[in-house]
Design an enzyme around this catalytic site. Sequence first.
Site, short mmCIF file in Angstrom:
data_model
loop_
_atom_site.label_atom_id
_atom_site.label_comp_id
_atom_site.label_asym_id
_atom_site.label_seq_id
_atom_site.Cartn_x
_atom_site.Cartn_y
_atom_site.Cartn_z
N SER A 189 3.66 -2.19 -12.10
CA SER A 189 2.35 -2.03 -13.09
C SER A 189 1.59 -3.08 -13.30
CB SER A 189 3.07 -1.31 -14.28
OG SER A 189 3.47 -0.07 -14.22
N TRP A 220 0.97 -1.11 0.00
CA TRP A 220 -0.10 -0.06 -0.09
C TRP A 220 0.72 1.15 -0.04
CZ3 TRP A 220 -4.35 -1.53 4.06
CH2 TRP A 220 -5.24 -2.54 3.52
N GLY A 261 1.60 -2.45 -6.29
CA GLY A 261 1.36 -1.25 -5.66
C GLY A 261 0.23 -0.60 -5.88
N GLY A 262 0.15 0.39 -6.83
CA GLY A 262 -1.15 1.25 -7.09
C GLY A 262 -2.47 0.29 -6.91
N GLY A 306 5.34 1.65 -10.88
CA GLY A 306 4.32 2.89 -10.68
C GLY A 306 4.20 3.75 -12.22
N HIS A 311 13.15 -2.21 -1.54
CA HIS A 311 12.28 -1.66 -2.43
C HIS A 311 13.00 -0.73 -3.43
CE1 HIS A 311 8.82 -0.12 -4.52
NE2 HIS A 311 7.95 -1.26 -4.39
P1 13P Z 1 3.05 -0.64 -8.76
O1 13P Z 1 2.12 -1.76 -8.92
O2 13P Z 1 2.39 0.75 -8.59
O3 13P Z 1 3.62 -0.21 -10.15
O4 13P Z 1 4.14 -0.71 -7.87
C1 13P Z 1 4.79 -2.02 -7.81
C2 13P Z 1 5.53 -2.05 -6.55
O5 13P Z 1 6.38 -1.04 -6.25
C3 13P Z 1 5.12 -2.80 -5.58
O6 13P Z 1 6.00 -3.05 -4.47
#
Ligand code: 13P
Length: 248
Positions: free
Chosen positions: A210, A10, A231-232, A174, A96
């Site tokens: 992504s 998150w 992530g997102g 991201g 990360h």
């Molecule tokens: P996104 O899914 O937003 O590209 O981020 C991936 C991530 O950094 C998960 O740790």
Amino acid sequence: MNKKYVFANWKMYLDNDESLSLAAEFANEFKNLPENIKMAVFPSALSFLSVIKPLQDAQISVGAQNVHWVEKGGYTGEVSAHMYKSAGAEYVLVGHSERRHLFHETNHQVREKVEAILSVGLTPVVCVGETGKEREENKAEEVIEIQIKSAYHNIVWPEGRDIFVAYEPVWAVGTGTPCDPVEAERMHNLIKKQVVALTGITPVILYGGSVRPDNAQKYLNNPDINGVLVGGASANFQHWKEIVESIE
Ligand code: 13P
């Protein structure tokens, strides 16, 4: 059956109220996941204690996004692996790309963290990945090998503890530009070979960068990719639900 891991990072997307309500939605929706799916959520340090109970009651694991390697002391703003252990964490993200590139975390610090995390009984999820420039210069493999080696060379791995690596190419995190699944598979195989050579243990390797509802199935249904670190899209209930449902 092939086990699949769906890990939700998150990041710094949600305040405390938002974290609590998303955790409640996750707990309600995913409380009866089939045994071959393992879900973990990595909330902010702030919201960790608010979300851990509802998530764990629903058999969803909770992890930390980052830790400091010293157990206790004068380190303003930091939270240690020991503290997360005492609060009920199971996993910790280490190295990360946002830590490495925005906060200048080094391979040496990543190693310090891996050792501290193991010593308190938690499981590190070591994130590795090359930048776009490194890929253009054909240095992706070399960069990953250095990151893997510094994390695992000569390490004493606790009996029975899984090794988790996340392949997260920096240029895919991201950005909306995911790594092609065939290329991700190639990188996963390279990482697997190297971790096995260093530790004798076959790692669990997740893809991150992504991952969205419209591409998740290409990663999640590839036998060489053990799961995803998202992530997102993991901070949005509907997107996350669709990602999890894309496991065949
Ligand atoms: P996104 O899914 O937003 O590209 O981020 C991936 C991530 O950094 C998960 O740790």
